[in-house]
Structures are given as structure tokens and as C-alpha cells.
Design a protein around this motif. Structure first.
Motif, PDB file in Angstrom:
ATOM      1  N   ASP A  51      -5.696 -30.647  -1.687  1.00 28.10           N
ATOM      2  CA  ASP A  51      -4.884 -30.864  -2.880  1.00 28.10           C
ATOM      3  C   ASP A  51      -3.405 -30.786  -2.511  1.00 28.10           C
ATOM      4  O   ASP A  51      -3.039 -30.543  -1.353  1.00 28.10           O
ATOM      5  CB  ASP A  51      -5.228 -29.863  -3.989  1.00 28.10           C
ATOM      6  N   GLU A  52      -2.560 -30.989  -3.507  1.00 24.37           N
ATOM      7  CA  GLU A  52      -1.115 -31.031  -3.249  1.00 24.37           C
ATOM      8  C   GLU A  52      -0.605 -29.733  -2.654  1.00 24.37           C
ATOM      9  O   GLU A  52       0.188 -29.737  -1.711  1.00 24.37           O
ATOM     10  CB  GLU A  52      -0.376 -31.346  -4.553  1.00 24.37           C
ATOM     11  N   LEU A  68      -2.663 -38.092  -4.307  1.00 30.39           N
ATOM     12  CA  LEU A  68      -1.571 -37.147  -4.101  1.00 30.39           C
ATOM     13  C   LEU A  68      -0.257 -37.762  -4.594  1.00 30.39           C
ATOM     14  O   LEU A  68      -0.105 -38.976  -4.637  1.00 30.39           O
ATOM     15  CB  LEU A  68      -1.443 -36.798  -2.619  1.00 30.39           C
TER      16      LEU A  68
END
Length: 329
Positions: free
Chosen positions: A61-62, A86
Motif C-alpha cells: 500500500d501507499e 497507488l
């Protein structure tokens, strides 16, 4: 062990993956794209990684990406391929944080609305993939990458329209540019593109004949030019014809191309053809006549000055260079 690749198959779950990472301190290249390998966190990776490819990995994830990029232990990273979904800001962070980066894959990235003018500047970057961008607002992209060779900005023609303007600022080594289905893109060329050979513009329906003219003047080495579905190019047939004539005079011996919809022929009248003395030495010599179509349906132009029917149809008879310059239906 310095490199490992696990692709499109089940892999160890977090506990097993962490065990593997602890026992591979010399690992420098990791490719687990589209696999079920779950590291749980980038913290499990050894330091001084050179290549990390995690396309399709749902655990990324980010927050994980940003923490990884900001780690002082990963400044040697050369190749980075991240999953879709993203934010573009993650790509910008990678360019800022990784001075040795040579390739960046960030397909399917989205913009949160803050990047109206995105400037990509990196000294060593050689390949950039920002295909299938999810943009809900017009965005201008400026490229200042003196080492960049391959640019992939392909767009999903049925979802989003892509970038609104592409500024080619510093790209002396660019060899391939794929802009297909960026339906609102306009080109702004600020410097020469001496090595650009492949230009894919299919579906760039907002591209004007003036944009094309500027591009071919800046890029004398184009050997492949796709212009299918670039309907706006027909809006100024004289400028389009000048651009194509210039391309035919400056290109190497063989040119593969597709024409915009509705353009059935392009030739070169004597009134617009430059004299041999005005041409650079490499194109001043007499050129062979004829026009052949290869097995793929694309035209191959053997420098003489005409093209025939669009690639979907068989080529017509040769066009006299002193005769009609173009025939728009």
C-alpha cells in the motif's frame, strides 16, 4: 543467493517470507510480481536492494511504499515496479529519493487532484511506465530526463482520457514513445529528439497537424509512426502534408506508418520538395522508388515520396511525386 523470482504462483505466507529474507542477506533482486508471496512489510527486505518488482501484490500500500523509499538503506535501488492503484505522489517520491533509479513502473496510478503540472526530472532514469493513469482532471506532464530511452504513457481508451499536455523538454536519448489513446494530449517539443525512432500516437484524437510538424522537425530519425484514429490531424491538410513530406525527406530508408482515418494518399509535389542542395548529406542522394507493405499490414516507405491506401487495405498504384500531394476523403 543474490536474486529470486516467484511469479504467478502461490508463495510463502508472511512468516515463511520473513524467514526467507532473514536467510538471504546478499539478496539484491526480488521479483514477486503477480505471485501470492506476502512479505507483510518492506522492512523484511535486506538492505542495499537493486531491483524490486511487486506488481499485483495486494499487501503493498501507499504507506509501505513511502516508508521503503525513504529508508536510507535502499538508496542503491535501480529498478522499481509497483502495483496499480497507488498515487502519482509515490512515483514522485521514488524519483526524489532514489538517485540511481533507471526504471520506474507505476502503471494504473491515480491523481488526487494536486498534480496539475507534473514535472519528472531525473538524471539516470532510462525507462518510465505511467500507462493507464487514472486522471479525473486535466494534467500537464513535463519530462526532463537526459537518459530516458523508453516512455510508456498508453491509456485505457474506454476509461480515462490521459494527460492533456506533454512537454518534451530534455530527452536527447529518447528512442521509443508510446502515447496511444491519450485522447486529449497535445505535444510541446522544446528540444531535439535525435534518437527517437518509434512514435505510437494511435487514438491521440486531439493532436493537431502543427503538433506533428513540430515533432518531425525535432525528431529526424523516426522509423515507425502510428497515426490511426488521430482524426484532428485532418483539420489542416496542408500542414499535415508538410509534416509528412518533411518526415519522408529526413527519415532513414524505411518508414513504417499508419495514416489517420480517411486519409487515402500522401505524395509530394515538386513545388514543395526541397532541392537536393538544401537537404542534409545523408538524404541528398537519389532514393529508390516504390512502396511496399509488409505482412503486418503497415506501410514501409522506401524513400521516394508517397504512401498509398491505409494499412487496412491493399496498397494502390504508385503515386507520381510531381502529382497530387494528398487526397483526403
Amino acid at each position: 543467493l543474490t536474486a529470486i523470482k516467484i511469479s504467478r504462483m502461490d508463495g510463502p505466507r508472511p512468516a515463511g517470507a520473513r524467514w526467507l529474507m532473514r536467510h538471504m542477506p546478499a539478496l539484491r533482486s526480488l521479483d514477486i510480481s503477480w505471485s501470492d508471496v506476502d512479505l507483510g512489510s518492506f522492512d523484511q527486505l535486506p538492505t542495499c536492494m537493486e531491483s524490486v518488482k511487486v506488481i499485483g501484490c495486494g499487501w503493498v500500500d501507499e504507506g509501505e511504499v513511502l516508508a521503503f523509499l525513504r529508508s536510507p538503506d535502499q538508496r542503491s535501488l535501480v529498478h522499481l515496479a509497483l502495483p496499480t492503484g497507488l498515487p502519482l505522489s509515490a512515483g514522485l517520491e521514488a524519483l526524489r529519493a532514489l538517485p540511481r533509479l533507471r526504471s520506474l513502473y507505476l502503471a494504473g496510478a491515480y491523481s488526487d487532484g494536486g498534480e496539475r503540472h507534473l514535472r519528472v526530472a531525473h538524471v539516470h532514469l532510462e525507462a518510465l511506465n505511467l500507462s493507464a493513469l487514472l486522471l479525473n482532471h486535466p494534467m500537464q506532464l513535463e519530462l526532463e530526463c537526459p537518459s530516458l530511452r523508453d516512455l510508456d504513457l498508453r491509456q485505457d481508451s474506454f476509461v480515462f482520457e490521459g494527460v492533456a499536455a506533454l512537454h518534451l523538454t530534455t530527452l536527447p536519448r529518447l528512442e521509443s514513445m508510446d502515447l496511444r489513446w491519450n485522447s486529449r494530449v497535445r505535444l510541446h517539443v522544446a528540444a531535439t529528439l535525435p534518437r527517437l525512432g518509434e512514435v505510437l500516437l494511435e487514438g491521440c484524437s486531439a493532436l493537431t497537424a502543427a503538433d506533428l510538424l513540430t515533432l518531425v522537425h525535432a525528431a529526424p530519425s523516426i522509423t515507425t509512426l502510428e497515426m490511426g484514429e488521430c482524426d484532428t490531424l485532418r483539420g489542416d491538410p496542408d500542414i499535415f502534408a508538410l509534416a509528412f513530406a518533411h518526415l519522408l525527406h529526413t527519415t532513414p530508408a524505411q518508414l513504417k506508418y499508419t495514416l489517420p482515418s480517411g486519409v487515402t494518399g500522401v505524395g509530394m509535389p515538386a513545388s514543395l520538395a526541397p532541392s537536393p542542395a538544401a537537404l542534409p548529406p545523408q538524404v541528398a542522394a537519389p532514393a529508390p522508388e516504390g512502396n511496399d507493405e509488409d505482412a503486418s499490414g503497415e506501410h514501409q516507405y522506401a524513400a521516394g515520396g508517397y504512401s498509398s491506401e491505409p494499412p487496412s487495405r491493399a496498397p494502390g498504384p504508385a503515386t507520381d511525386n510531381v502529382a497530387a500531394f494528398h487526397d483526403f476523403v
